[in-house]
Design an enzyme around this catalytic site. Sequence first.
Site, PDB file in Angstrom:
ATOM      1  N   ASP A 234      -2.797  15.147  87.184  1.00 34.47           N
ATOM      2  CA  ASP A 234      -3.131  16.409  87.859  1.00 34.47           C
ATOM      3  C   ASP A 234      -3.854  16.057  89.161  1.00 34.47           C
ATOM      4  OD1 ASP A 234      -4.238  18.714  88.805  1.00 34.47           O
ATOM      5  OD2 ASP A 234      -5.074  19.378  86.898  1.00 34.47           O
TER       6      ASP A 234
ATOM      7  N   TYR B  28     -15.079  34.047  88.328  1.00 38.29           N
ATOM      8  CA  TYR B  28     -16.209  33.767  87.413  1.00 38.29           C
ATOM      9  C   TYR B  28     -17.421  34.654  87.724  1.00 38.29           C
ATOM     10  CZ  TYR B  28     -13.496  29.728  86.069  1.00 38.29           C
ATOM     11  OH  TYR B  28     -12.496  28.922  85.614  1.00 38.29           O
TER      12      TYR B  28
ATOM     13  N   TYR C 292     -10.744  19.246  84.093  1.00 35.36           N
ATOM     14  CA  TYR C 292     -10.471  20.637  84.444  1.00 35.36           C
ATOM     15  C   TYR C 292      -9.038  20.717  84.956  1.00 35.36           C
ATOM     16  CZ  TYR C 292     -10.287  25.155  86.607  1.00 35.36           C
ATOM     17  OH  TYR C 292      -9.895  26.435  86.916  1.00 35.36           O
TER      18      TYR C 292
HETATM   19  N1  PMP Z   1      -6.221  21.328  88.333  1.00 38.06           N
HETATM   20  C1  PMP Z   1      -7.259  20.908  89.060  1.00 38.06           C
HETATM   21  C2  PMP Z   1      -7.633  19.453  89.026  1.00 38.06           C
HETATM   22  C3  PMP Z   1      -7.997  21.815  89.827  1.00 38.06           C
HETATM   23  O1  PMP Z   1      -9.060  21.378  90.542  1.00 38.06           O
HETATM   24  C4  PMP Z   1      -7.606  23.168  89.856  1.00 38.06           C
HETATM   25  C5  PMP Z   1      -8.353  24.208  90.672  1.00 38.06           C
HETATM   26  N2  PMP Z   1      -9.699  24.039  90.781  1.00 38.06           N
HETATM   27  C6  PMP Z   1      -6.503  23.564  89.088  1.00 38.06           C
HETATM   28  C7  PMP Z   1      -5.830  22.616  88.341  1.00 38.06           C
HETATM   29  C8  PMP Z   1      -6.053  24.996  89.052  1.00 38.06           C
HETATM   30  O2  PMP Z   1      -5.530  25.384  90.267  1.00 38.06           O
HETATM   31  P1  PMP Z   1      -5.484  26.924  90.682  1.00 38.06           P
HETATM   32  O3  PMP Z   1      -6.890  27.384  90.836  1.00 38.06           O
HETATM   33  O4  PMP Z   1      -4.694  26.927  91.960  1.00 38.06           O
HETATM   34  O5  PMP Z   1      -4.768  27.638  89.577  1.00 38.06           O
END
Ligand code: PMP
Length: 454
Positions: free
Chosen positions: A269, A32, A168
């Site tokens: 997730d 970013y 997210y």
């Molecule tokens: N899901 C969640 C809840 C996350 O916090 C993140 C990473 N911040 C991701 C997916 C994506 O993971 P990565 O950065 O390893 O692709």
Amino acid sequence: MMSTFNLIISLHMSNKQTKPLDFDRQHVWHPYTSMSKPLPSYFVESAHGVHLQLGSGEKVIDAMSSWWAVIHGYNHPALTKAITEQAAKVSHVMFGGLTHQPAIDLCQKLVELTPEPLQKVFLSDSGSVAVEVAMKMAYQYWFAVKASQPNLYKATDKTKLLTVKNGYHGDTFAAMSVCDPVNGMHQMFENVINKHYFAPAPKTRFGDAWDESELTELKALFAEHHQELAAFIIEPIVQGAGGMRIYHPEYLKACRTLCDKYQVLLIADEIATGFGRTGKLFACQWAAITPDILCLGKALTGGYMTLAATMCTDNVATTVSNSEAGCFMHGPTFMGNPLACAVANASLDLLIKDNWQEKIAAIELQLQQELLPLSAHSQVADTRVIGAIGVVEVKSLVNMSQIQKRFVELGVWIRPFGKLIYIMPPFIISPVELSKVIAAITTVLDENDCFIGE
Ligand code: PMP
């Protein structure tokens, strides 16, 4: 004799070697970050325990665990040993048609540690890919159901997802399409991402009295769109990068009930929340629910390597496998990488052996005692804590480069975003070190010169 071209190249290279930060600024893209006006990057020379040794001389406590991952601290002897020993055996082999002990051991551990219905494990490279895999599994599941029961879903295919605002799930395209539509990247990519449905973000805070009325819109969305919905995806209990919000377990329970009622798969997730971070091994346990599909990543390898896992139930796996395709259509090159699996095995062993519950409980108590009272500070809008996560939401946006610099001067590594100063330290942080982190936050709030208004 050296040609002019080689001379220029060698001068250029020596220049690069003597000024690595200049090269970094000019050529290396960071997360970013703009390439024309990059925010400063700090050079890490080495890392040990909770500390990062910076090239500029400062030694800082990493209060971020390198974005949730480094739960046991840096350079842990058991993890370094596991990866070194594995490198001497086999660092990588393709996973198509081949398998190996580190992957088998890891999948066995994951099946044992997660709720009983989650029996199948698909390994991949990163959290975002784990989410892509989960979404693809859900789609393939419903393609298969539809093929075997063609009258079940006549008018529409189940190709949409339902999720909540402030979520997210990663930066790849499918993952991005279920991130918060406002603070995510929807506007910029509006024409190229799939459109899904968004319920209001969970409202009742963890620990407050549950308010059933907040489910009204969620229920209506399920009722209206369930024929189109392949899955509902959510970060259990803690919404991370979309706002660091901590919500009531009853909300998660209701999600499970609605998914069952309307035949929608539930994807949890737990990429950020997994492996003890919230005070439960997996945050779904706060609501005593099991998802149909579970995404894991980040702390899986103790932060040593990039690795993720998407787990699912026998029902999901069998249905997908009995589809016309006869298989699940995914297979990354570095799937099941032996180095990553070996270090993940060592990290999970350490987590269980080291009595993570006690460590998290101690961190949580200290955060409650020392960080929560910051809510009385004039700069602060809210504070919240769960497990080894502490959040200070301030009233004004932070000036990133200024606040980062000040934190480094104060001996801590904290990387805020927007109005959120948040920490999730390695589980091995000592009470004195954690006090130092909280004191640094207090100092920055008191000085009040790292904020830039609304
Ligand atoms: N899901 C969640 C809840 C996350 O916090 C993140 C990473 N911040 C991701 C997916 C994506 O993971 P990565 O950065 O390893 O692709």
